[in-house]
Design an enzyme around this catalytic site. Structure first.
Site, PDB file in Angstrom:
ATOM      1  N   ASP A   1       0.833  -1.200   0.000  1.00 17.87           N
ATOM      2  CA  ASP A   1       0.000   0.000   0.000  1.00 17.87           C
ATOM      3  C   ASP A   1       0.868   1.251   0.000  1.00 17.87           C
ATOM      4  OD1 ASP A   1      -1.988  -1.763   0.210  1.00 17.87           O
ATOM      5  OD2 ASP A   1      -2.797  -1.052   2.117  1.00 17.87           O
TER       6      ASP A   1
ATOM      7  N   LYS B   1     -11.901   2.463  11.667  1.00 13.31           N
ATOM      8  CA  LYS B   1     -11.889   2.373  10.203  1.00 13.31           C
ATOM      9  C   LYS B   1     -11.463   0.956   9.830  1.00 13.31           C
ATOM     10  CE  LYS B   1     -10.293   4.825   6.101  1.00 13.31           C
ATOM     11  NZ  LYS B   1      -9.778   3.710   5.339  1.00 13.31           N
TER      12      LYS B   1
ATOM     13  N   CYS C   1      20.635 -27.894  19.854  1.00 16.02           N
ATOM     14  CA  CYS C   1      21.333 -29.146  19.520  1.00 16.02           C
ATOM     15  C   CYS C   1      21.831 -29.833  20.783  1.00 16.02           C
ATOM     16  CB  CYS C   1      22.484 -28.887  18.549  1.00 16.02           C
ATOM     17  SG  CYS C   1      23.926 -28.093  19.294  1.00 16.02           S
TER      18      CYS C   1
HETATM   19  S1  IVH Z   1     -17.716   6.693   6.022  1.00 20.87           S
HETATM   20  C1  IVH Z   1     -18.353   9.828   2.939  1.00 20.87           C
HETATM   21  N1  IVH Z   1     -17.175   5.178   8.040  1.00 20.87           N
HETATM   22  O1  IVH Z   1     -13.068   4.080   4.553  1.00 20.87           O
HETATM   23  C2  IVH Z   1     -18.128   8.846   3.992  1.00 20.87           C
HETATM   24  N2  IVH Z   1     -16.009   4.803   6.017  1.00 20.87           N
HETATM   25  O2  IVH Z   1     -11.812   6.397   2.784  1.00 20.87           O
HETATM   26  C3  IVH Z   1     -17.318   7.704   3.545  1.00 20.87           C
HETATM   27  N3  IVH Z   1     -14.423   2.922   6.111  1.00 20.87           N
HETATM   28  O3  IVH Z   1     -14.622   3.786   1.466  1.00 20.87           O
HETATM   29  C4  IVH Z   1     -17.384   6.493   4.335  1.00 20.87           C
HETATM   30  N4  IVH Z   1     -14.832   2.350   8.188  1.00 20.87           N
HETATM   31  O4  IVH Z   1     -14.380   1.711   2.877  1.00 20.87           O
HETATM   32  C5  IVH Z   1     -16.899   5.462   6.769  1.00 20.87           C
HETATM   33  N5  IVH Z   1     -16.823   3.890   9.921  1.00 20.87           N
HETATM   34  C6  IVH Z   1     -16.537   4.171   8.651  1.00 20.87           C
HETATM   35  C7  IVH Z   1     -15.604   3.431   7.908  1.00 20.87           C
HETATM   36  C8  IVH Z   1     -15.358   3.790   6.584  1.00 20.87           C
HETATM   37  C9  IVH Z   1     -14.136   2.070   7.100  1.00 20.87           C
HETATM   38  C10 IVH Z   1     -13.805   2.907   4.770  1.00 20.87           C
HETATM   39  C11 IVH Z   1     -14.772   2.820   3.635  1.00 20.87           C
HETATM   40  C12 IVH Z   1     -14.556   4.054   2.821  1.00 20.87           C
HETATM   41  C13 IVH Z   1     -13.180   4.477   3.228  1.00 20.87           C
HETATM   42  C14 IVH Z   1     -13.069   5.981   3.150  1.00 20.87           C
END
Ligand code: IVH
Length: 669
Positions: free
Chosen positions: A34, A117, A403
């Protein structure tokens, strides 16, 4: 750079990104980390900032991911699936809040919905009259792929919802992911849990998706018209009531100071979670404020993702194993609870040596910070003492090698100190652990370089008692091998071929391959240059004329003592004799007319698209030499990515020429 060159360079970077997008999204088999991916993206965006005329529709600043795969029917999202902007430190958070206050032009108390997240794949579920009618992936943010049937195989996704207050028409959005435990079963097929989830979700046949245990956590909505729900935290509670899984770690906090404190704590605890998370998401809780703030072209102004460090993470030590190296060094390795560091799932971290364990007082069960950067082996940086259990005991380093032999700590006459490393006294092939490592060294790239004969193969053949000494490689039982799992006729004949090829080896490589302590590639070369042939070398050894080697500039007492000790062991001598009868060891012919003759080089930092070993042999093929310290004898310092500042500084002070990798390659061609 000329205009055309800039354009070409930009196009090259965009093509590179497209290629990796395809590998990642379409084929679920990324070839870069990444971090490397982000680097390419940043290079493109930096170029666009400098030269705005470059910006095209294929710019990553314009699209939110990657065009949907050809394998699926597409569907346009009613409300775009945007991404989030990122914060990496407290300053970024302050900046986020400052922008909000500027935009609102009033200072009010802001409440944040804080959510982990989850590092998975986002999906959108459309429900009409309580029925799941459509499920899509994010795709490029505007259009996604229809993966309804695949999504329906996930047990966390309700297909029918009967609650009175469940909206008549709504898109529920959330993350599809796989737990760390389930990933463990699949780790040979995918780089990390996210790729596994993505791969599974995008199977053409939903039956295949069902085989991989996917989970779904809901966190937001796309299309939705409601007047009743006023806050994100209320929406999350409703989701739970309606039968969706929501994160149990969601909470509401009031100031960015509290966000920072919570983030610090969570970063330390995250390895205990059953799935990977790569940061926290902060959303302004009030829907009214969200509405006022609105969106930029790619992300909402009212939310931000606060990422965790890409180079380090906290985890817990489950066990400490002792590995024995080729020279008998006992290296402790911590087996840790798997944790995702910059896209790589790390479950081992080196503890270096016994002294390091004592110095840091590292114990079983400790919570530790593990760092992993570039090509460096993951290592433990510090112990979080606060998390230590009261009944924890100091780690007792074993005094015996596996060993069975007693280990020693050598006394260094020069530093007048005992070595930090504990060793199995160099018993050569008599210690089974050392023997395997010695064979791995023998076949390695810089030694005999036997294609298709990697470390894993050595371990397997050792286990099956097919090899005990290096010479056994040349009388392998191929009929037996062809019956082993994973070995077909083709791979057996390839192995046979590369073993045969490796029989022709230069003297310096051979001397290196036998793995005498303190005789690395450089010293092996010096010995080869001096003795010229294997016969001469063995004659000196047989007649115990070790002190003759003192004539060689660069060979000192340490190397001589090591040679003596090595050949005192009669079995070592016999192995070398045996090998010299099997192999065709060519006398050393040095290339003395290359264009880099009398030029010395040194590298610092990571080179792109080539290893240090490859770079070094390129220099040597052209009669140049590579040294390992910055001193007056050095002519050029070649700097790659993330060079060591100290080295660069010293080179500047000494007036040594500093070259980028590109400038150095230009010098060669
Ligand atoms: S909100 C406009 N909430 O993060 C709001 N996203 O970079 C967008 N993700 O594509 C999403 N946990 O795949 C939101 N609690 C959460 C999240 C979340 C993971 C991911 C999701 C999104 C990316 C945003």
């Amino acid at each position: 750079m000329k205009l055309s060159e800039i354009k070409n360079f930009y196009k090259q970077k965009i093509d590179e990104l497209k290629k990796h997008n395809k590998l990642y999204f379409d084929e679920s088999s990324p070839k870069i980390s990444d971090k490397e991916y982000d680097k390419i993206k940043k290079e493109i965006i930096d170029l666009e900032k400098k030269f705005p005329f470059l910006i095209s529709t294929s710019s990553p600043s314009k699209s939110l991911g990657f065009a949907p795969s050809k394998n699926f029917v597409k569907s346009k999202h009613r409300v775009k699936m945007l991404s989030l902007s990122n914060a990496f430190d407290f300053d970024d958070l302050k900046n986020f809040e400052k922008k909000i206050y500027n935009y609102l032009n009033e200072k009010i108390e802001i409440e944040y919905s804080v959510e982990p997240k989850i590092d998975g794949i986002s999906a959108s579920l459309t429900y009409k009259n309580g029925m799941l009618v459509l499920g899509t992936s994010r795709g490029d943010g505007t259009t996604g792929e229809v993966i309804t049937e695949n999504l329906k195989t996930i047990k966390d996704i309700p297909q029918k919802i009967k609650f009175e207050d469940f909206p008549e028409d709504i898109d529920i959005r959330g993350e599809v992911f796989i737990t760390k435990v389930d990933f463990n079963e699949l780790k040979n097929d995918f780089a990390n849990p996210r790729n596994a989830a993505s791969g599974s979700l995008r199977q053409k046949d939903p039956k295949q998706t069902k085989k991989i245990p996917l989970n779904f956590v809901a966190y937001t909505f796309g299309f939705f018209e409601s007047t009743k729900i006023k806050k994100q935290s209320e929406f999350l509670s409703s989701l739970k009531k309606w039968g969706f899984k929501t994160s149990e770690y969601n909470k509401v906090l009031k100031s960015i100071n509290d966000l920072e404190i919570f983030h610090k704590k969570f970063e330390k605890d995250r390895f205990d979670l059953e799935y990977d998370i790569d940061g926290l998401v902060y959303k302004i809780n009030s829907f009214e404020l969200q509405k006022r703030l609105g969106f930029t072209s790619s992300s909402p102004r009212w939310a931000i993702a606060h990422k965790f460090s890409a180079d380090s993470a906290y985890s817990q030590i489950m066990n400490i194993n002792i590995q024995v190296g080729r020279t008998g060094a006992l290296t402790p390795v911590a087996r840790i609870k798997p944790v995702n560091i910059g896209g790589v799932l790390v479950s081992n971290a080196t503890l270096h040596n016994e002294d390091e364990i004592i110095r840091k007082d590292i114990r079983l069960g400790d919570t530790v910070k593990v760092e992993r950067a570039g090509d460096v082996i993951p290592h433990v940086v510090l112990v979080d003492i606060k998390k230590r259990k009261k009944n924890s005991k100091k780690f007792v380093f074993p005094q015996k090698c596996p060993c069975g032999f007693n280990t020693i700590k050598e006394f260094n006459k020069i530093t007048k100190k005992y070595d930090a490393v504990r060793r199995c006294p160099d018993r050569g092939f008599d210690c089974e652990k050392i023997a395997v490592e010695k064979i791995k060294h023998f076949i390695s790239k810089e030694a005999l370089n036997i294609d298709g004969f990697g470390k894993k193969v050595v371990e397997k053949f050792w286990e099956l008692k097919l090899i005990r000494f290096p010479q056994d490689i040349f009388k392998l039982d191929y009929t037996k091998i062809s019956k082993l799992e994973g070995w077909g006729d083709l791979s057996v004949s390839n192995l046979k071929y590369s073993i045969d090829q490796s029989k022709k080896v230069s003297l310096d490589r051979f001397l290196y391959s036998i793995g005498i302590r303190h005789i690395g590639i450089e010293n092996a070369k010096l010995l080869a240059e001096y003795t010229k042939s294997i016969t001469n070398f063995l004659n000196l050894i047989k007649n115990k004329k070790f002190n003759e080697f003192l004539n060689i500039d660069g060979i000192g007492e340490t190397q001589i003592n090591s040679l003596k000790k090595f050949f005192e062991n009669q079995s070592n001598y016999k192995i070398i004799e045996k090998l010299s009868s099997i192999l065709n060891i060519s006398d050393l012919k040095l290339n003395k007319d290359g264009k880099l003759l009398n030029n010395t080089f040194m590298f610092t930092g990571k080179l792109s698209n080539m290893s240090r070993a490859e770079a070094k042999s390129m220099i040597e093929e052209n009669s140049g030499s590579v040294v390992s310290s910055v001193n007056k004898k050095l002519k050029y310092l070649i700097i790659g990515e993330k060079p060591t500042n100290r080295k660069v500084q010293k080179a500047k002070e000494l007036g040594i020429k500093i070259l980028s990798q590109k400038e150095w390659l230009n010098l060669l061609n």
